[in-house]
Design a protein around this motif. Structure first.
Motif, PDB file in Angstrom:
ATOM      1  N   UNK A  40      -3.551  10.826  -2.643  1.00 52.81           N
ATOM      2  CA  UNK A  40      -4.283  12.077  -2.812  1.00 52.81           C
ATOM      3  C   UNK A  40      -3.867  12.690  -4.147  1.00 52.81           C
ATOM      4  N   UNK A  41      -4.826  12.886  -5.066  1.00 57.85           N
ATOM      5  CA  UNK A  41      -4.507  13.424  -6.393  1.00 57.85           C
ATOM      6  C   UNK A  41      -3.932  14.831  -6.331  1.00 57.85           C
ATOM      7  N   UNK A  42      -4.097  15.494  -5.198  1.00 55.93           N
ATOM      8  CA  UNK A  42      -3.651  16.882  -5.063  1.00 55.93           C
ATOM      9  C   UNK A  42      -2.284  17.014  -4.390  1.00 55.93           C
ATOM     10  N   UNK A  43      -1.682  15.870  -4.023  1.00 54.33           N
ATOM     11  CA  UNK A  43      -0.375  15.885  -3.353  1.00 54.33           C
ATOM     12  C   UNK A  43       0.516  14.801  -3.949  1.00 54.33           C
ATOM     13  N   UNK A  44       1.428  15.206  -4.788  1.00 51.56           N
ATOM     14  CA  UNK A  44       2.346  14.269  -5.457  1.00 51.56           C
ATOM     15  C   UNK A  44       3.086  13.408  -4.445  1.00 51.56           C
ATOM     16  N   UNK A  45       3.431  13.994  -3.307  1.00 47.88           N
ATOM     17  CA  UNK A  45       4.179  13.263  -2.293  1.00 47.88           C
ATOM     18  C   UNK A  45       3.420  12.020  -1.815  1.00 47.88           C
ATOM     19  N   UNK A  46       2.088  12.073  -1.790  1.00 48.58           N
ATOM     20  CA  UNK A  46       1.313  10.914  -1.328  1.00 48.58           C
ATOM     21  C   UNK A  46       1.485   9.724  -2.277  1.00 48.58           C
ATOM     22  N   UNK A  47       1.619   9.976  -3.580  1.00 48.46           N
ATOM     23  CA  UNK A  47       1.861   8.893  -4.526  1.00 48.46           C
ATOM     24  C   UNK A  47       3.267   8.338  -4.344  1.00 48.46           C
ATOM     25  N   UNK A  48       4.233   9.223  -4.127  1.00 42.91           N
ATOM     26  CA  UNK A  48       5.611   8.776  -3.912  1.00 42.91           C
ATOM     27  C   UNK A  48       5.721   7.960  -2.624  1.00 42.91           C
ATOM     28  N   UNK A  49       5.057   8.410  -1.565  1.00 43.52           N
ATOM     29  CA  UNK A  49       5.062   7.661  -0.308  1.00 43.52           C
ATOM     30  C   UNK A  49       4.371   6.318  -0.473  1.00 43.52           C
ATOM     31  N   UNK A  50       3.323   6.295  -1.251  1.00 41.31           N
ATOM     32  CA  UNK A  50       2.603   5.052  -1.503  1.00 41.31           C
ATOM     33  C   UNK A  50       3.556   4.031  -2.110  1.00 41.31           C
ATOM     34  N   UNK A  51       4.318   4.473  -3.081  1.00 43.63           N
ATOM     35  CA  UNK A  51       5.279   3.576  -3.718  1.00 43.63           C
ATOM     36  C   UNK A  51       6.372   3.170  -2.733  1.00 43.63           C
ATOM     37  N   UNK A  52       6.930   4.126  -2.020  1.00 43.13           N
ATOM     38  CA  UNK A  52       8.018   3.832  -1.089  1.00 43.13           C
ATOM     39  C   UNK A  52       7.581   2.937   0.066  1.00 43.13           C
ATOM     40  N   UNK A  53       6.447   3.250   0.660  1.00 43.14           N
ATOM     41  CA  UNK A  53       6.011   2.541   1.860  1.00 43.14           C
ATOM     42  C   UNK A  53       5.318   1.218   1.587  1.00 43.14           C
ATOM     43  N   UNK A  54       4.532   1.150   0.538  1.00 39.48           N
ATOM     44  CA  UNK A  54       3.644   0.010   0.392  1.00 39.48           C
ATOM     45  C   UNK A  54       3.992  -0.960  -0.723  1.00 39.48           C
ATOM     46  N   UNK A  55       4.923  -0.597  -1.593  1.00 39.27           N
ATOM     47  CA  UNK A  55       5.300  -1.528  -2.652  1.00 39.27           C
ATOM     48  C   UNK A  55       5.865  -2.807  -2.047  1.00 39.27           C
ATOM     49  N   UNK A  56       6.708  -2.677  -1.041  1.00 39.52           N
ATOM     50  CA  UNK A  56       7.284  -3.850  -0.380  1.00 39.52           C
ATOM     51  C   UNK A  56       6.252  -4.714   0.325  1.00 39.52           C
ATOM     52  N   UNK A  57       5.171  -4.108   0.773  1.00 37.38           N
ATOM     53  CA  UNK A  57       4.134  -4.875   1.474  1.00 37.38           C
ATOM     54  C   UNK A  57       3.405  -5.821   0.532  1.00 37.38           C
ATOM     55  N   UNK A  58       3.464  -5.543  -0.747  1.00 43.88           N
ATOM     56  CA  UNK A  58       2.776  -6.410  -1.703  1.00 43.88           C
ATOM     57  C   UNK A  58       3.466  -7.770  -1.817  1.00 43.88           C
ATOM     58  N   UNK A  59       4.669  -7.901  -1.269  1.00 45.40           N
ATOM     59  CA  UNK A  59       5.381  -9.180  -1.322  1.00 45.40           C
ATOM     60  C   UNK A  59       4.592 -10.286  -0.647  1.00 45.40           C
ATOM     61  N   UNK A  60       3.883  -9.972   0.424  1.00 43.86           N
ATOM     62  CA  UNK A  60       3.148 -11.008   1.150  1.00 43.86           C
ATOM     63  C   UNK A  60       1.806 -11.331   0.508  1.00 43.86           C
TER      64      UNK A  60
END
Length: 193
Positions: A40-60
């Protein structure tokens, strides 16, 4: 390496059920031709969560998987107002039935999304020169108004379809020529050897 099965996976700011389905993300990424990571462009936390939660999922995901970073809800983003003044229509909201939408300050800039894209490429150990440029793979959309949604999918399909076609052409043929197969020898009992 598994070949992409042509699916495009959407991960990110999906407010409902994030916790329940978080563990399934890596399964969905396996074999994906493209992964769309949204915030969400209006919530910085959503970008941070995206990185924290989903970066590892890209391994598969496959090494040739494409990643699109998508900032959503630009329809709610308040543009920078001149100092001390409100922009025209700001804060008045849109009243229609039970829907009221107010403009909110933008907290994530396109440069932040491009930095995440580059971080994913480094995380996956992909050469930036061989992958589409960050400017081409980072989008700002509005699911509500449809702003840039067609552009997002057209861009992905323009990149994914040729990739899948090329891989299919490189695959060994799965057609069996029965005319060239030898008939099994029969023994006295009539069984094959």
């Amino acid at each position: 390496m598994r070949k992409p099965d042509g699916k495009i996976v959407l991960l990110g700011d999906m407010n409902v059920g994030r916790e329940q389905f978080h563990g399934l993300g890596s399964m969905y990424c396996r074999g994906a031709a493209a992964v769309i990571l949204t915030y969400d462009v209006n919530h910085r936390q959503s970008l941070l969560e995206l990185e924290d939660r989903f970066l590892g999922l890209t391994e598969t995901a496959n090494n040739d998987c494409l990643f699109a970073i998508v900032g959503n809800k630009v329809d709610l983003a308040m543009e920078q107002a001149p100092e001390g003044g409100k922009k025209e229509g700001e804060g008045s909201g849109k009243v229609g039935g039970s829907c009221v939408s107010f403009k909110v300050p933008r907290q994530v800039q396109p440069e932040d999304a491009m930095a995440l894209y580059k971080k994913i490429l480094k995380y996956k150990m992909l050469d930036e020169g061989e992958m589409p440029a960050a400017e081409r793979m980072c989008f700002e959309t509005s699911a509500k108004t449809g702003h840039n949604v067609d552009l997002l999918f057209e861009t992905l399909f323009d990149l994914v379809v040729p990739m899948i076609a090329r891989q299919k052409a490189e695959e060994p043929s799965q057609i069996v020529d029965i005319a060239s197969c030898k008939t099994p020898k029969r023994t006295r009992s009539g069984c094959c050897t």
